[in-house]
Design an enzyme around this catalytic site. Structure first.
Site, PDB file in Angstrom:
ATOM      1  N   LYS A  13       0.834  -1.211   0.000  1.00  0.00           N
ATOM      2  CA  LYS A  13       0.000   0.000   0.000  1.00  0.00           C
ATOM      3  C   LYS A  13       0.868   1.261   0.000  1.00  0.00           C
ATOM      4  CE  LYS A  13      -2.023  -0.983   3.905  1.00  0.00           C
ATOM      5  NZ  LYS A  13      -1.283  -2.214   4.218  1.00  0.00           N
ATOM      6  N   ARG A  88      -9.697   0.830   8.794  1.00  0.00           N
ATOM      7  CA  ARG A  88      -9.233  -0.521   9.107  1.00  0.00           C
ATOM      8  C   ARG A  88     -10.281  -1.315   9.877  1.00  0.00           C
ATOM      9  NH1 ARG A  88      -3.377   0.639   8.822  1.00  0.00           N
ATOM     10  NH2 ARG A  88      -2.213  -1.290   9.058  1.00  0.00           N
ATOM     11  N   ARG A 122      11.381  -5.475   5.421  1.00  0.00           N
ATOM     12  CA  ARG A 122      11.103  -4.055   5.171  1.00  0.00           C
ATOM     13  C   ARG A 122      12.049  -3.159   5.977  1.00  0.00           C
ATOM     14  NH1 ARG A 122       5.062  -1.978   5.410  1.00  0.00           N
ATOM     15  NH2 ARG A 122       5.053  -3.018   7.435  1.00  0.00           N
ATOM     16  N   ARG A 153      11.090  -1.202  11.439  1.00  0.00           N
ATOM     17  CA  ARG A 153      10.047  -0.808  12.384  1.00  0.00           C
ATOM     18  C   ARG A 153       9.961  -1.839  13.505  1.00  0.00           C
ATOM     19  NH1 ARG A 153       4.930   0.201   8.515  1.00  0.00           N
ATOM     20  NH2 ARG A 153       3.924  -0.851  10.246  1.00  0.00           N
ATOM     21  N   ARG A 164      -0.445  -8.989  13.591  1.00  0.00           N
ATOM     22  CA  ARG A 164      -0.986  -7.978  12.679  1.00  0.00           C
ATOM     23  C   ARG A 164      -1.784  -8.633  11.556  1.00  0.00           C
ATOM     24  NH1 ARG A 164       4.116  -5.096  11.099  1.00  0.00           N
ATOM     25  NH2 ARG A 164       2.783  -3.773   9.814  1.00  0.00           N
TER      26      ARG A 164
HETATM   27  P1  ADP Z   1       1.227  -1.482   7.413  1.00  0.00           P
HETATM   28  O1  ADP Z   1       1.762  -0.504   6.415  1.00  0.00           O
HETATM   29  O2  ADP Z   1       2.210  -2.558   7.689  1.00  0.00           O
HETATM   30  O3  ADP Z   1      -0.108  -2.015   7.026  1.00  0.00           O
HETATM   31  P2  ADP Z   1       0.706   0.845   9.029  1.00  0.00           P
HETATM   32  O4  ADP Z   1       1.932   1.646   8.962  1.00  0.00           O
HETATM   33  O5  ADP Z   1      -0.440   1.224   8.161  1.00  0.00           O
HETATM   34  O6  ADP Z   1       1.078  -0.691   8.776  1.00  0.00           O
HETATM   35  O7  ADP Z   1       0.161   0.786  10.532  1.00  0.00           O
HETATM   36  C1  ADP Z   1       1.027   0.463  11.600  1.00  0.00           C
HETATM   37  C2  ADP Z   1       0.207   0.342  12.875  1.00  0.00           C
HETATM   38  O8  ADP Z   1      -0.409   1.607  13.164  1.00  0.00           O
HETATM   39  C3  ADP Z   1      -0.943  -0.656  12.832  1.00  0.00           C
HETATM   40  O9  ADP Z   1      -0.538  -1.980  13.133  1.00  0.00           O
HETATM   41  C4  ADP Z   1      -1.870  -0.081  13.901  1.00  0.00           C
HETATM   42  O10 ADP Z   1      -1.417  -0.395  15.207  1.00  0.00           O
HETATM   43  C5  ADP Z   1      -1.718   1.428  13.715  1.00  0.00           C
HETATM   44  N1  ADP Z   1      -2.703   1.957  12.762  1.00  0.00           N
HETATM   45  C6  ADP Z   1      -2.478   2.512  11.544  1.00  0.00           C
HETATM   46  N2  ADP Z   1      -3.622   2.865  10.932  1.00  0.00           N
HETATM   47  C7  ADP Z   1      -4.615   2.523  11.798  1.00  0.00           C
HETATM   48  C8  ADP Z   1      -6.040   2.601  11.748  1.00  0.00           C
HETATM   49  N3  ADP Z   1      -6.691   3.108  10.676  1.00  0.00           N
HETATM   50  N4  ADP Z   1      -6.747   2.152  12.830  1.00  0.00           N
HETATM   51  C9  ADP Z   1      -6.136   1.643  13.896  1.00  0.00           C
HETATM   52  N5  ADP Z   1      -4.804   1.515  14.009  1.00  0.00           N
HETATM   53  C10 ADP Z   1      -4.043   1.949  12.966  1.00  0.00           C
HETATM   54  P1  ADP Z   2       2.207  -1.819   3.209  1.00  0.00           P
HETATM   55  O1  ADP Z   2       2.222  -0.315   3.204  1.00  0.00           O
HETATM   56  O2  ADP Z   2       0.996  -2.395   2.532  1.00  0.00           O
HETATM   57  O3  ADP Z   2       2.415  -2.397   4.588  1.00  0.00           O
HETATM   58  P2  ADP Z   2       4.817  -1.591   1.860  1.00  0.00           P
HETATM   59  O4  ADP Z   2       4.543  -0.741   0.677  1.00  0.00           O
HETATM   60  O5  ADP Z   2       5.507  -0.982   3.009  1.00  0.00           O
HETATM   61  O6  ADP Z   2       3.441  -2.340   2.332  1.00  0.00           O
HETATM   62  O7  ADP Z   2       5.643  -2.869   1.347  1.00  0.00           O
HETATM   63  C1  ADP Z   2       6.072  -3.893   2.281  1.00  0.00           C
HETATM   64  C2  ADP Z   2       7.463  -4.409   1.864  1.00  0.00           C
HETATM   65  O8  ADP Z   2       7.352  -5.137   0.636  1.00  0.00           O
HETATM   66  C3  ADP Z   2       8.494  -3.317   1.640  1.00  0.00           C
HETATM   67  O9  ADP Z   2       9.754  -3.801   2.064  1.00  0.00           O
HETATM   68  C4  ADP Z   2       8.458  -3.101   0.125  1.00  0.00           C
HETATM   69  O10 ADP Z   2       9.713  -2.657  -0.380  1.00  0.00           O
HETATM   70  C5  ADP Z   2       8.135  -4.518  -0.385  1.00  0.00           C
HETATM   71  N1  ADP Z   2       7.311  -4.534  -1.609  1.00  0.00           N
HETATM   72  C6  ADP Z   2       6.328  -3.658  -1.976  1.00  0.00           C
HETATM   73  N2  ADP Z   2       5.784  -4.022  -3.169  1.00  0.00           N
HETATM   74  C7  ADP Z   2       6.421  -5.164  -3.547  1.00  0.00           C
HETATM   75  C8  ADP Z   2       6.308  -6.031  -4.700  1.00  0.00           C
HETATM   76  N3  ADP Z   2       5.426  -5.797  -5.676  1.00  0.00           N
HETATM   77  N4  ADP Z   2       7.122  -7.101  -4.754  1.00  0.00           N
HETATM   78  C9  ADP Z   2       8.027  -7.357  -3.778  1.00  0.00           C
HETATM   79  N5  ADP Z   2       8.186  -6.584  -2.683  1.00  0.00           N
HETATM   80  C10 ADP Z   2       7.400  -5.493  -2.557  1.00  0.00           C
END
Ligand code: ADP
Ligand code: ADP
Ligand code: ZN
Length: 208
Positions: A13, A88, A122, A153, A164
């Site tokens: 994302k 979420r 990541r 992270r 998660r």
């Molecule tokens: P990822 O990119 O791996 O999906 P995020 O960076 O979006 O993770 O979120 C990291 C953490 O921040 C989540 O595991 C949650 O604890 C909190 N968080 C982020 N967005 C929300 C939301 N919309 N509602 C509740 N908690 C959130």
């Molecule tokens: P999210 O925001 O949904 O948690 P991220 O964009 O942070 O996901 O991506 C999670 C990890 O996967 C990062 O280390 C990123 O560089 C890697 N990644 C993202 N897109 C791809 C893809 N298409 N193929 C392989 N690795 C990817």
């Protein structure tokens, strides 16, 4: 255009939102980035959120809803935005309907096994939010955009990742049906080459 990016942790994302936002010249609103910044600055919101984030749980709906509501009122959101990581939960999605009109929901789908590999490798920039993967970093340790040192992270460590994913399947996945029933959902396969996925998202948004 007001867009939601829906998908499990690690689906890409953040990676894709950054690219689509640059292409469409709209802001990326990442609730994860907002919360991490608040934690870094030690604000009351950040201090409240920390225990939930570190445990891989969601922060309470009322905390995050207020943050997003305020953010969407800022001037840079007038021409559109991408919500990355919000809503979420179903209550968050219902609250959002009271203050925003969403045009498209992109669901990025990737299987759990691959997500675990992505999340465990990541690395992120805490200054600009850019995201990298160790498999592509070589011996580079700093951000291409801003030069800051990259880190893992806390909640990307193995012991939190499974929590998660469980939270995603139980609390967030119901939003797929929620938006499907409103005719807004566009599912994009998130497995494969990042450039190809970018193209598929642009196409789904009618921008190709
Ligand atoms: P990822 O990119 O791996 O999906 P995020 O960076 O979006 O993770 O979120 C990291 C953490 O921040 C989540 O595991 C949650 O604890 C909190 N968080 C982020 N967005 C929300 C939301 N919309 N509602 C509740 N908690 C959130
Ligand atoms: P999210 O925001 O949904 O948690 P991220 O964009 O942070 O996901 O991506 C999670 C990890 O996967 C990062 O280390 C990123 O560089 C890697 N990644 C993202 N897109 C791809 C893809 N298409 N193929 C392989 N690795 C990817
Ligand atoms: Zn950076």
């Amino acid at each position: 255009m007001n867009i939601i990016f829906l998908g499990p942790p690690g689906a890409g994302k953040g990676t894709q939102a950054q690219r689509i936002c640059a292409a469409l010249n709209i802001p990326q609103i990442s609730t994860g980035d907002i919360l991490r910044r608040a934690m870094k600055e030690g604000t009351p919101t950040g201090m409240k959120a920390k225990s939930y984030i570190d445990a891989g749980q969601l922060v309470p709906d009322e905390v995050i809803i207020d943050i997003v509501k305020d953010r969407l009122q800022m001037d840079d959101c007038k021409a559109g935005y991408i919500l990355d990581g919000f809503p979420r939960t179903v209550p968050q999605a219902e609250a959002l309907e009271q203050f925003a009109k969403i045009d498209s929901v992109i669901e990025l789908a990737v299987e759990d096994e691959k997500l675990i590999k992505r999340i465990s490798g990541r690395r992120v920039c805490t200054k600009c939010g850019a995201t990298y993967h160790i498999s592509l970093l070589g011996d580079k340790t700093t951000c291409d955009n801003c030069g800051e040192t990259l880190i893992q992270r806390n909640d990307d460590k193995a012991e939190t990742v499974l929590n998660r994913l469980t939270v995603y399947h139980s609390q967030t996945a119901p939003l797929v049906a929620f938006y499907e029933s409103k005719g807004l959902l566009k599912k994009v396969d998130g497995d494969g080459d990042m450039d190809a996925i970018f193209g598929k998202i642009m196409e789904a948004l009618g921008q190709a």
